[in-house]
Design a protein around this motif. Structure first.
Motif, short mmCIF file in Angstrom:
data_model
loop_
_atom_site.label_atom_id
_atom_site.label_comp_id
_atom_site.label_asym_id
_atom_site.label_seq_id
_atom_site.Cartn_x
_atom_site.Cartn_y
_atom_site.Cartn_z
N TYR A 18 -58.65 -17.34 -30.35
CA TYR A 18 -58.26 -15.93 -30.32
C TYR A 18 -59.52 -15.09 -30.20
N SER A 23 -59.40 -8.09 -28.12
CA SER A 23 -58.01 -7.77 -28.42
C SER A 23 -57.88 -6.39 -29.04
N ARG A 29 -52.21 -5.88 -27.42
CA ARG A 29 -53.06 -6.65 -26.50
C ARG A 29 -53.76 -7.74 -27.33
N PHE A 30 -53.35 -8.98 -27.11
CA PHE A 30 -53.89 -10.13 -27.82
C PHE A 30 -54.50 -11.07 -26.78
N VAL A 90 -53.78 -12.93 -21.65
CA VAL A 90 -53.50 -11.80 -22.53
C VAL A 90 -52.00 -11.80 -22.84
N GLN A 123 -52.94 -15.77 -33.11
CA GLN A 123 -53.95 -15.03 -33.85
C GLN A 123 -54.13 -15.75 -35.19
#
Length: 128
Positions: A18, A23, A29-30, A90, A123
């Protein structure tokens, strides 16, 4: 060996990460990176021609990504050798998954798909 079994000689290992610095959770938005190592356990050289990914976020939204090679390359992998690369994706959620296949050709001309089993993008601490 029949083409459908050639994929059995290809080992695909995945490590994910991650990227908190890229991010923005408030904007959904990861960003994740994934490092893939492809190892050829067969008797013939193989070339990665194309890829097809199904990327699923935590809302079950599926994105399909397909194209030639990986990271601009169509690597030739000799018997017993490995090829590694890093790429990224993403997601709109803090957890998701990816799966797909690489379309490959052995040096004897047989084309086959090497499956990429589903792997999780998450995450840290998102999964308990």
């Amino acid at each position: 060996m029949e083409p459908s079994k050639l994929g059995d000689n290809v080992q695909i290992d995945v490590k994910t990460n991650y990227l908190s610095e890229q991010s923005d959770p408030d904007s959904k938005r990861f960003v994740f990176s994934y490092n893939i190592t492809i190892t050829n356990h067969g008797a013939h050289s193989i070339q990665l021609l194309s890829r097809r990914w199904l990327i699923t976020d935590g809302n079950e939204h599926v994105q399909e990504v397909a194209g030639e090679g990986v990271v601009g390359e169509q690597p030739l992998i000799e018997p017993g050798a490995s090829y590694s690369y890093t790429s990224g994706t993403v997601l709109a959620t803090h957890v998701g998954s990816m799966q797909g296949h690489y379309h490959m050709r052995s040096n004897d001309g047989h084309e086959f798909d090497a499956p990429i089993v589903p792997f999780t993008l998450a995450q840290p601490n998102a999964l308990h």
